[in-house]
Design a protein around this motif. Structure first.
Motif, mmCIF file in Angstrom:
data_model
loop_
_atom_site.group_PDB
_atom_site.id
_atom_site.type_symbol
_atom_site.label_atom_id
_atom_site.label_comp_id
_atom_site.label_asym_id
_atom_site.label_seq_id
_atom_site.Cartn_x
_atom_site.Cartn_y
_atom_site.Cartn_z
ATOM 1 N N GLU A 174 -10.044 -10.616 12.079
ATOM 2 C CA GLU A 174 -10.805 -9.458 12.552
ATOM 3 C C GLU A 174 -11.133 -8.553 11.377
ATOM 4 O O GLU A 174 -10.605 -8.694 10.279
ATOM 5 C CB GLU A 174 -10.014 -8.690 13.614
ATOM 6 N N ASP A 175 -12.058 -7.614 11.614
ATOM 7 C CA ASP A 175 -12.439 -6.671 10.567
ATOM 8 C C ASP A 175 -11.235 -5.819 10.184
ATOM 9 O O ASP A 175 -10.450 -5.405 11.045
ATOM 10 C CB ASP A 175 -13.586 -5.788 11.042
ATOM 11 N N LEU A 176 -11.110 -5.538 8.889
ATOM 12 C CA LEU A 176 -9.909 -4.891 8.385
ATOM 13 C C LEU A 176 -10.147 -3.416 8.104
ATOM 14 O O LEU A 176 -11.264 -2.944 8.001
ATOM 15 C CB LEU A 176 -9.448 -5.592 7.103
ATOM 16 N N ARG A 177 -9.033 -2.678 8.004
ATOM 17 C CA ARG A 177 -9.066 -1.271 7.632
ATOM 18 C C ARG A 177 -7.727 -0.951 6.972
ATOM 19 O O ARG A 177 -6.924 -1.848 6.727
ATOM 20 C CB ARG A 177 -9.311 -0.383 8.862
ATOM 21 N N LEU B 296 -1.497 21.485 9.855
ATOM 22 C CA LEU B 296 -0.943 21.965 11.121
ATOM 23 C C LEU B 296 0.411 21.340 11.457
ATOM 24 O O LEU B 296 0.988 21.668 12.488
ATOM 25 C CB LEU B 296 -1.938 21.682 12.252
ATOM 26 N N TYR B 297 0.891 20.451 10.612
ATOM 27 C CA TYR B 297 2.191 19.823 10.884
ATOM 28 C C TYR B 297 2.890 19.546 9.567
ATOM 29 O O TYR B 297 2.282 19.512 8.499
ATOM 30 C CB TYR B 297 2.013 18.516 11.673
ATOM 31 N N ASN B 298 4.188 19.351 9.671
ATOM 32 C CA ASN B 298 5.007 18.987 8.514
ATOM 33 C C ASN B 298 4.942 17.469 8.349
ATOM 34 O O ASN B 298 5.361 16.730 9.240
ATOM 35 C CB ASN B 298 6.447 19.437 8.744
ATOM 36 N N PRO B 299 4.401 16.961 7.236
ATOM 37 C CA PRO B 299 4.270 15.504 7.076
ATOM 38 C C PRO B 299 5.599 14.768 7.072
ATOM 39 O O PRO B 299 5.631 13.545 7.235
ATOM 40 C CB PRO B 299 3.537 15.365 5.725
ATOM 41 N N ASP B 300 6.700 15.491 6.903
ATOM 42 C CA ASP B 300 8.015 14.850 6.934
ATOM 43 C C ASP B 300 8.561 14.701 8.354
ATOM 44 O O ASP B 300 9.588 14.054 8.560
ATOM 45 C CB ASP B 300 9.013 15.646 6.097
ATOM 46 N N GLU C 282 0.231 6.756 15.416
ATOM 47 C CA GLU C 282 0.109 5.311 15.265
ATOM 48 C C GLU C 282 0.776 4.606 16.439
ATOM 49 O O GLU C 282 1.784 5.086 16.965
ATOM 50 C CB GLU C 282 0.788 4.838 13.968
ATOM 51 N N GLU C 283 0.194 3.468 16.840
ATOM 52 C CA GLU C 283 0.852 2.625 17.839
ATOM 53 C C GLU C 283 1.923 1.824 17.110
ATOM 54 O O GLU C 283 1.629 0.899 16.363
ATOM 55 C CB GLU C 283 -0.152 1.685 18.503
ATOM 56 N N ALA C 284 3.180 2.197 17.323
ATOM 57 C CA ALA C 284 4.286 1.565 16.612
ATOM 58 C C ALA C 284 4.838 0.360 17.360
ATOM 59 O O ALA C 284 5.534 -0.471 16.778
ATOM 60 C CB ALA C 284 5.404 2.575 16.371
ATOM 61 N N MET D 237 5.245 1.507 6.922
ATOM 62 C CA MET D 237 4.240 2.451 6.442
ATOM 63 C C MET D 237 4.586 3.872 6.889
ATOM 64 O O MET D 237 4.493 4.821 6.106
ATOM 65 C CB MET D 237 2.854 2.051 6.970
ATOM 66 N N LEU D 238 5.003 4.025 8.144
ATOM 67 C CA LEU D 238 5.356 5.339 8.663
ATOM 68 C C LEU D 238 6.621 5.891 7.993
ATOM 69 O O LEU D 238 6.675 7.053 7.580
ATOM 70 C CB LEU D 238 5.564 5.266 10.176
ATOM 71 N N LEU D 239 7.642 5.051 7.880
ATOM 72 C CA LEU D 239 8.915 5.505 7.319
ATOM 73 C C LEU D 239 8.781 5.872 5.844
ATOM 74 O O LEU D 239 9.437 6.805 5.359
ATOM 75 C CB LEU D 239 9.976 4.415 7.485
ATOM 76 N N ALA D 240 7.920 5.145 5.128
ATOM 77 C CA ALA D 240 7.736 5.401 3.700
ATOM 78 C C ALA D 240 6.637 6.427 3.437
ATOM 79 O O ALA D 240 6.359 6.734 2.279
ATOM 80 C CB ALA D 240 7.418 4.093 2.973
ATOM 81 N N LYS D 241 6.005 6.928 4.526
ATOM 82 C CA LYS D 241 4.922 7.928 4.425
ATOM 83 C C LYS D 241 3.772 7.417 3.558
ATOM 84 O O LYS D 241 3.270 8.109 2.662
ATOM 85 C CB LYS D 241 5.445 9.258 3.881
ATOM 86 N N LEU D 242 3.339 6.186 3.835
ATOM 87 C CA LEU D 242 2.246 5.566 3.093
ATOM 88 C C LEU D 242 0.929 5.789 3.815
ATOM 89 O O LEU D 242 0.885 5.907 5.038
ATOM 90 C CB LEU D 242 2.488 4.058 2.936
ATOM 91 N N GLU D 243 -0.156 5.828 3.066
ATOM 92 C CA GLU D 243 -1.486 5.950 3.638
ATOM 93 C C GLU D 243 -2.097 4.586 3.901
ATOM 94 O O GLU D 243 -3.030 4.453 4.681
ATOM 95 C CB GLU D 243 -2.403 6.735 2.678
ATOM 96 N N ASN D 244 -1.579 3.555 3.246
ATOM 97 C CA ASN D 244 -2.190 2.237 3.276
ATOM 98 C C ASN D 244 -1.139 1.185 3.574
ATOM 99 O O ASN D 244 -0.099 1.131 2.913
ATOM 100 C CB ASN D 244 -2.851 1.953 1.921
ATOM 101 N N ILE D 245 -1.419 0.338 4.549
ATOM 102 C CA ILE D 245 -0.437 -0.669 4.959
ATOM 103 C C ILE D 245 -0.230 -1.726 3.888
ATOM 104 O O ILE D 245 0.805 -2.400 3.851
ATOM 105 C CB ILE D 245 -0.870 -1.314 6.300
#
Length: 583
Positions: free
Chosen positions: A227-230, A419-423, A482-484, A541-549
């Protein structure tokens, strides 16, 4: 044992080791020649240790040390000593000590690398880093990410194993079945003209395992979708696949909440408290425009359709639905150019325009402000909770067409306005999805998740008359937008399965052709069962606070599904194609 065999890692030595002899192996991170003493920082995946070469100890060794350069591979023997007062490095775990070298062995040289093996590499283009992935993976940041990934896998395996789950592998080479995306196909040499498909998920196999009596299954499974990637999608990915028998939705939700708590506690040292809040699909779409909103901040969508139709603004008058967002205190943050950028951004998600109003003390600033009477302006302020300094943004279109642009705007504004704490982490569930959705291209109903999803019992009677109102026993775990994880309770009753197949246009013959082996299995005492799949890559990706998988996968593909390091995909020799019966 080779003379260079290490006794300790480069992240292990402390003041407790003072006076001990140690052998370290690793890469030269950097070197400093002070005219007399030569200092190097020796690095492996465990950490870094400062090594000192003194010409008075061994002049020949000191000469070799002066020729060391970054990324040379060496082995060094020495005595552990405390660093001089004022020279300790609190940024390193080994920063209180240094190794005074007595022996040096050069194991391999390195050419000058195309980028620095450190934080500086972030400024290097991703293309160059992926082409030299073996160097990119040498960076401490990447090694920490892959270590985190390993610990997530281990925590998951331990948690599920302790609860009676069996890890069972399912085939990589299977039959092509429709699961919502294109299959990767593998031609069969032994059966010319026939193809295997790489699995989009182990869906059918895990249901077979339930019929076979393996009531608690899991697998850390490789999956493939053409499928198309992102940024957060790859053609091959990994999911924690889980299936259980003799359970219902609450059992699976409780299991995953426990696993999420275990991961957060064990990996990040963070405490989260179940049960997580549950929202219906209808509620989330109405309030946020998407079924996986980031709930670390508010900014809900407000429907002002009735009020909009009363105004003199024709775009509002004629639109089936007018919905908006209130960006609190953001009026001064966005100039006219900035508002044009937001309008163009909303257009990328299907909006035909973006109306805006800046809220002043007693009026609005906007090209459309003149279309609101004083009474209407007051009603709008009340409906939107507007105060001086706020920025109001509106999309006028069909109700369903306004979802995507408003959701995208909300996400962008939340980040830009901080508007939120990224941590922070916010966990919640989306439930009561529609069982079916209408395919505008074919005019038919299609399964929203997959055709083996159980409808809610109280909606069974609507299958015949109002299928669009039937809700599914489906559930998605949402983490920070994100859908985890996502799963469903499965159809285990053949008559109900046949009804769902008929609704999506599959007659008995076609259903048997596509899914015959599963349908046959369901006839032989299939238990009630259901499952869920957690996206391992997305979790990391979420736990490491990454922008890119791609940053949490050892050897990822680009957005064009290519491997820049190996050159895959590539042409193959003509004889291989002839063997496979392909032209």
């Amino acid at each position: 044992m080779p003379s260079w065999q290490r006794t300790h890692t480069c992240g292990e030595l402390r003041l407790d080791h003072e006076g001990e002899e140690a052998t370290l192996n690793g890469w030269v991170n950097n070197w400093r020649d002070h005219g007399g003493l030569v200092f190097i920082d020796l690095r492996d995946r465990y950490g870094m240790t400062q090594v000192v070469f003194d010409p008075n100890t061994d002049e020949e060794m000191h000469k070799v040390a002066r020729d060391l350069r970054s990324e040379y591979v060496i082995s060094v023997v020495g005595k552990v000593a405390p660093r001089l007062e004022g020279k300790r490095n609190p940024k390193l775990d080994t920063g209180d000590i240094e190794l005074k070298a007595t022996k040096l062995e050069l194991l391999n040289r390195s050419e000058v690398t195309p980028f620095e093996i450190g934080p500086e590499a972030e400024a290097t283009s991703e293309e160059i880093r992926l082409r030299h992935r073996y160097l990119d993976l040498r960076r401490p940041r990447m090694q920490r990410i892959l270590d985190l990934r390993h610990r997530v896998c281990k925590t998951t395996r331990d948690y599920l194993s302790e609860r009676g789950f069996l890890e069972v592998e399912t085939p990589m080479l299977g039959r092509s079945t429709p699961e919502g995306a294109r299959d990767f196909l593998v031609p069969s040499r032994v059966n010319p003209g026939d193809f295997y498909a790489l699995p989009q998920s182990p869906q059918l196999y895990k249901q077979i395992l339930m019929v076979a009596g393996y009531d608690r299954y899991f697998q850390i499974a490789r999956c493939f979708r053409d499928e198309d990637l992102r940024a957060n999608r790859q053609p091959e990915f990994t999911q924690v696949d889980i299936e259980m028998s003799f359970i219902d939705m609450d059992d699976i939700i409780g299991l995953i909440e426990g696993l999420a708590c275990e991961i957060m506690s064990g990996i990040l040292g963070r405490t989260i408290t179940p049960p997580f809040p549950r929202y219906t699909w209808d509620d989330l779409m109405r309030r946020y425009g998407v079924d996986r909103p980031d709930l670390r901040f508010g900014m809900e969508i407000v429907d002002i359709t009735g009020l909009a139709h009363e105004t003199d603004f024709k775009v509002f008058q004629q639109a089936p639905s007018v919905r908006g967002l209130n960006a609190k205190g953001a009026a001064d943050r966005y100039s006219r150019k900035g508002l044009d950028e937001l309008t163009a951004f909303a257009g990328e998600y299907g909006a035909r325009g973006l109306a805006w109003l800046k809220v002043d003390a007693n009026s609005f600033t906007s090209p459309i402000a003149k279309f609101f009477s004083e009474e209407q302006a007051g009603k709008l302020r009340e409906a939107m909770g507007a105060e001086p300094g706020d920025l109001l943004l509106f999309v006028a279109d069909r109700y369903d067409a306004s979802h995507a642009p408003l959701a995208a705007l909300r996400h962008r504004l939340g980040k830009e306005l901080e508007l939120y704490n990224p941590d922070d982490f916010h966990f919640s569930w989306c439930v009561d999805f529609p069982l079916l959705e209408h395919d505008a291209d074919t005019g038919h109903w299609v399964a929203r998740h997959h055709p083996f999803t159980m409808p809610l019992e109280e909606d069974w009677h609507l299958l015949e008359t109002e299928p669009e109102k039937v809700r599914a026993k489906a559930y998605d775990l949402i983490v920070n937008g994100e859908e985890a994880a996502g799963g469903t309770i499965r159809l285990h009753k053949p008559d109900l399965q046949a009804k769902v197949f008929s609704l999506i246009g599959l007659d008995e013959e076609e259903a048997q052709k596509r899914f015959g082996f599963l349908l046959d299995a369901l006839k032989y005492g299939a238990p009630p069962h259901g499952g869920i799949a957690m996206g391992l890559d997305r979790w990391v990706m979420l736990l490491a606070k990454l922008e890119n998988i791609r940053d949490c996968i050892a050897f990822p593909k680009t957005q064009r599904a290519t491997d820049l390091m190996t050159g895959a995909p590539s042409e193959v020799e003509p004889r291989h194609l002839r063997e496979l019966g392909l032209k």
